[in-house]
Scaffold this motif. Structure first.
Motif, PDB file in Angstrom:
ATOM      1  N   ILE B  65     -18.326   5.289  12.198  1.00 27.00           N
ATOM      2  CA  ILE B  65     -17.702   4.789  13.424  1.00 27.00           C
ATOM      3  C   ILE B  65     -18.095   5.675  14.607  1.00 27.00           C
ATOM      4  N   PRO B  66     -18.690   5.078  15.656  1.00 22.73           N
ATOM      5  CA  PRO B  66     -19.043   5.860  16.836  1.00 22.73           C
ATOM      6  C   PRO B  66     -17.781   6.409  17.505  1.00 22.73           C
ATOM      7  N   ASP B  67     -17.897   7.582  18.066  1.00 23.59           N
ATOM      8  CA  ASP B  67     -16.739   8.264  18.615  1.00 23.59           C
ATOM      9  C   ASP B  67     -16.039   7.443  19.696  1.00 23.59           C
ATOM     10  N   LYS B  68     -16.835   6.731  20.504  1.00 24.89           N
ATOM     11  CA  LYS B  68     -16.270   6.049  21.666  1.00 24.89           C
ATOM     12  C   LYS B  68     -15.356   4.894  21.297  1.00 24.89           C
ATOM     13  N   VAL B  69     -15.687   4.183  20.230  1.00 22.43           N
ATOM     14  CA  VAL B  69     -14.867   3.016  19.883  1.00 22.43           C
ATOM     15  C   VAL B  69     -13.955   3.308  18.681  1.00 22.43           C
ATOM     16  N   ARG B  70     -13.675   4.598  18.439  1.00 25.47           N
ATOM     17  CA  ARG B  70     -12.934   4.886  17.216  1.00 25.47           C
ATOM     18  C   ARG B  70     -11.505   4.349  17.244  1.00 25.47           C
ATOM     19  N   MET B  71     -10.859   4.414  18.436  1.00 25.55           N
ATOM     20  CA  MET B  71      -9.468   3.932  18.496  1.00 25.55           C
ATOM     21  C   MET B  71      -9.349   2.445  18.146  1.00 25.55           C
ATOM     22  N   PRO B  72     -10.134   1.573  18.838  1.00 26.21           N
ATOM     23  CA  PRO B  72     -10.059   0.145  18.474  1.00 26.21           C
ATOM     24  C   PRO B  72     -10.415  -0.080  17.008  1.00 26.21           C
ATOM     25  N   ALA B  73     -11.407   0.694  16.491  1.00 29.96           N
ATOM     26  CA  ALA B  73     -11.793   0.526  15.090  1.00 29.96           C
ATOM     27  C   ALA B  73     -10.626   0.877  14.179  1.00 29.96           C
ATOM     28  N   TYR B  74      -9.959   2.001  14.462  1.00 28.86           N
ATOM     29  CA  TYR B  74      -8.807   2.400  13.646  1.00 28.86           C
ATOM     30  C   TYR B  74      -7.727   1.327  13.685  1.00 28.86           C
ATOM     31  N   ILE B  75      -7.459   0.829  14.902  1.00 27.98           N
ATOM     32  CA  ILE B  75      -6.378  -0.155  15.035  1.00 27.98           C
ATOM     33  C   ILE B  75      -6.699  -1.410  14.230  1.00 27.98           C
ATOM     34  N   MET B  76      -8.003  -1.807  14.257  1.00 31.00           N
ATOM     35  CA  MET B  76      -8.391  -2.999  13.493  1.00 31.00           C
ATOM     36  C   MET B  76      -8.203  -2.763  11.994  1.00 31.00           C
ATOM     37  N   ILE B  77      -8.594  -1.587  11.522  1.00 30.90           N
ATOM     38  CA  ILE B  77      -8.441  -1.277  10.090  1.00 30.90           C
ATOM     39  C   ILE B  77      -6.964  -1.322   9.711  1.00 30.90           C
ATOM     40  N   ILE B  78      -6.138  -0.679  10.530  1.00 28.30           N
ATOM     41  CA  ILE B  78      -4.701  -0.638  10.235  1.00 28.30           C
ATOM     42  C   ILE B  78      -4.112  -2.047  10.261  1.00 28.30           C
ATOM     43  N   ALA B  79      -4.491  -2.824  11.289  1.00 28.48           N
ATOM     44  CA  ALA B  79      -3.929  -4.176  11.424  1.00 28.48           C
ATOM     45  C   ALA B  79      -4.286  -5.044  10.222  1.00 28.48           C
ATOM     46  N   THR B  80      -5.503  -4.842   9.694  1.00 28.29           N
ATOM     47  CA  THR B  80      -5.900  -5.622   8.526  1.00 28.29           C
ATOM     48  C   THR B  80      -5.001  -5.322   7.331  1.00 28.29           C
ATOM     49  N   PHE B  81      -4.767  -4.022   7.078  1.00 27.22           N
ATOM     50  CA  PHE B  81      -3.914  -3.666   5.946  1.00 27.22           C
ATOM     51  C   PHE B  81      -2.488  -4.157   6.151  1.00 27.22           C
ATOM     52  N   VAL B  82      -2.004  -4.066   7.406  1.00 33.34           N
ATOM     53  CA  VAL B  82      -0.639  -4.528   7.673  1.00 33.34           C
ATOM     54  C   VAL B  82      -0.513  -6.013   7.386  1.00 33.34           C
ATOM     55  N   THR B  83      -1.530  -6.787   7.799  1.00 34.50           N
ATOM     56  CA  THR B  83      -1.495  -8.223   7.547  1.00 34.50           C
ATOM     57  C   THR B  83      -1.462  -8.506   6.051  1.00 34.50           C
ATOM     58  N   LEU B  84      -2.251  -7.726   5.288  1.00 41.04           N
ATOM     59  CA  LEU B  84      -2.246  -7.905   3.827  1.00 41.04           C
ATOM     60  C   LEU B  84      -0.857  -7.622   3.252  1.00 41.04           C
ATOM     61  N   VAL B  85      -0.277  -6.484   3.657  1.00 38.53           N
ATOM     62  CA  VAL B  85       1.060  -6.123   3.167  1.00 38.53           C
ATOM     63  C   VAL B  85       2.077  -7.204   3.528  1.00 38.53           C
ATOM     64  N   GLU B  86       1.960  -7.709   4.767  1.00 40.57           N
ATOM     65  CA  GLU B  86       2.874  -8.741   5.249  1.00 40.57           C
ATOM     66  C   GLU B  86       2.800  -9.983   4.356  1.00 40.57           C
ATOM     67  N   MET B  87       1.566 -10.400   4.020  1.00 40.50           N
ATOM     68  CA  MET B  87       1.400 -11.604   3.199  1.00 40.50           C
ATOM     69  C   MET B  87       1.952 -11.392   1.795  1.00 40.50           C
ATOM     70  N   VAL B  88       1.677 -10.201   1.222  1.00 36.87           N
ATOM     71  CA  VAL B  88       2.166  -9.915  -0.128  1.00 36.87           C
ATOM     72  C   VAL B  88       3.696  -9.911  -0.145  1.00 36.87           C
ATOM     73  N   MET B  89       4.300  -9.287   0.886  1.00 34.13           N
ATOM     74  CA  MET B  89       5.757  -9.199   0.913  1.00 34.13           C
ATOM     75  C   MET B  89       6.401 -10.569   1.084  1.00 34.13           C
ATOM     76  N   ARG B  90       5.792 -11.416   1.931  1.00 32.68           N
ATOM     77  CA  ARG B  90       6.371 -12.742   2.152  1.00 32.68           C
ATOM     78  C   ARG B  90       6.390 -13.544   0.857  1.00 32.68           C
ATOM     79  N   LYS B  91       5.354 -13.292   0.028  1.00 35.47           N
ATOM     80  CA  LYS B  91       5.239 -14.058  -1.212  1.00 35.47           C
ATOM     81  C   LYS B  91       6.182 -13.511  -2.285  1.00 35.47           C
ATOM     82  N   TYR B  92       6.232 -12.165  -2.441  1.00 31.69           N
ATOM     83  CA  TYR B  92       6.930 -11.620  -3.611  1.00 31.69           C
ATOM     84  C   TYR B  92       8.328 -11.091  -3.326  1.00 31.69           C
ATOM     85  N   VAL B  93       8.601 -10.587  -2.124  1.00 36.10           N
ATOM     86  CA  VAL B  93       9.968 -10.129  -1.821  1.00 36.10           C
ATOM     87  C   VAL B  93      10.472 -10.773  -0.529  1.00 36.10           C
ATOM     88  N   PRO B  94      10.683 -12.105  -0.549  1.00 32.91           N
ATOM     89  CA  PRO B  94      11.034 -12.818   0.680  1.00 32.91           C
ATOM     90  C   PRO B  94      12.333 -12.315   1.319  1.00 32.91           C
TER      91      PRO B  94
END
Lengths: 191, 209
Positions: B65-94
């Motif tokens: 990851i280039p230094d200049k765009v590291r913040m947006p890159a980090y946020i995208m990585i985090i947002a992806t995992f959060v979306t995954l967790v959100e989907m799993v939780m909605r399905k298994y622990v509503p």
């Protein structure tokens, strides 16, 4: 009438910081001085209003038709991050005075959960476009009100003798607790 | 990286640099979900999962990851995992998904995660980053459980949703209201500061002798 009620609710009854617990980091972190608190408050109001409008459009006209509703978190955070960047560049170019006043607080807003929180709340509450924008603006004003009140009290508290272990964050949280109690009185108001 | 250093990283996340009480990060979910112990555990563990995954991935990508765009890159990585967790939780622990509500998508902007990405994972190898994520996440969970136990026990007379205090016992209803969140958090933080100051004092006395 609907709009008046919406504004009243967003500013006083369910204040973002004091009763919905959104944007607590800047609420506690940037409330040491009244000037900076006001700057932060208005920067948030500004970004939140535009973000409410933008995220509404993105959700209704891009994500929903493409059946991509589940991507809303990723899409919204991208919109907000780029919006903050854009607003920063815009203000820097056109109003250097305002830029100086808001300066440091603008980039901080990306990680202010109140902006993303209100954007998502607008969708879950099923607001129309106008209502979403009004809600965003009013919630921002509510945040500005709460943070400037807290900053005013904390400035006064500097002169008083607090126990060592309460200095800094703990006493600010206790003050916020008392403010939150005061604001909860608005919940019992009937129209 | 030897075991001693890994141990230090783990201890720092759990106690000495506890994200909630010492670094004062991630205060919004801390205050909002801690009405009941179950909510505290759910929030803490889902944040831990996101934290470990994002720390590992960011540590793996830290040279790409280039230094200049590291913040947006980090946020995208985090947002992806959060979306995954959100989907799993909605399905298994509503039920838990409903009671945590808006605060699950808001894990994206939980400053603990971005702070660890920026200050730890982007500078360290994969294993220590994973340990750091796990320790910070568990430290967060521990604090949430502590706060929510106080609030649920004294505010509603329950723990894990089971009635513990008898009916006639006076309950402090304000503790489960928003104001109580601020109050309990503030007082607990003062207690932690007090204890830490005592420990530091003892240490410096010992060194002086």
């Amino acid at each position: 009438m609907d709009y008046i009620l919406l504004i009243f609710t967003a500013v006083l009854v369910s204040n973002v910081a004091l009763s919905q617990f959104l944007g607590i980091c800047p609420f506690i972190g940037v409330s040491k001085k009244l000037d900076s608190a006001l700057g932060m408050g208005f920067a948030v109001t500004f970004v939140m209003t535009i973000a409410s409008a933008l995220t509404f459009v993105v959700y209704q006209y891009m994500l929903l038709p493409l059946d991509l509703g589940y991507l809303r978190t990723i899409a919204f955070i991208l919109v907000i991050a780029s919006l903050v960047q854009l607003v920063e560049m815009f203000i820097k170019k056109f109003s250097p005075t305002l830029y100086k006043a808001l300066g440091v607080y603008l980039p901080l807003i990306t990680t202010n959960c109140a902006v993303l929180g209100i954007a998502i709340a607008n969708i879950t509450a099923g607001h129309t476009f106008a209502m979403a924008v009004v809600n965003g603006c009013a919630s921002g004003l509510g945040f500005a009100l709460a943070i400037s009140l807290l900053a005013g009290i904390r400035e006064k508290m500097k002169a008083s003798d607090t126990p060592d272990c309460f200095k800094g964050f703990p006493i600010a949280l206790v003050i916020a607790a008392i403010m939150s109690m005061a604001f909860s009185a608005f919940q019992n108001m009937v129209f | 990286m030897n075991n001693q250093k890994l141990k230090d990283v783990a201890l720092s996340g759990l106690i000495t640099n506890n994200p909630v009480f010492r670094l004062v990060l991630g205060t919004c979910p801390t205050l909002a979900v801690t009405i009941a112990v179950m909510n505290g555990i759910g929030m803490g563990l889902s944040t831990t999962v996101v934290l470990v995954c994002s720390n590992v991935l960011i540590s793996l990508c830290r040279n790409i990851i280039p230094d200049k765009v590291r913040m947006p890159a980090y946020i995208m990585i985090i947002a992806t995992f959060v979306t995954l967790v959100e989907m799993v939780m909605r399905k298994y622990v509503p039920d838990l998904y409903d009671s945590l509500g808006i605060f699950i998508p808001l894990i994206v902007v939980n400053c603990i995660i971005l702070a660890r990405a920026e200050s730890f994972a982007s500078q360290n190898k994969v294993l220590p980053s994973a340990v750091d994520g796990l320790a910070m996440g568990l430290g967060f969970t521990l604090s949430l459980v502590l706060i929510s136990a106080v609030r649920e026990f004294f505010g509603a007379g329950m723990l894990f949703g089971i009635e513990i205090l008898p009916e006639w016992f006076p309950k402090i209803a304000i503790l489960v209201s928003p104001a109580g969140g601020f109050l309990v958090f503030g007082i607990l933080m003062a207690v932690v500061n007090f204890v830490m100051a005592k420990i530091d004092l003892k240490k410096s006395l010992k060194e002086a002798v």
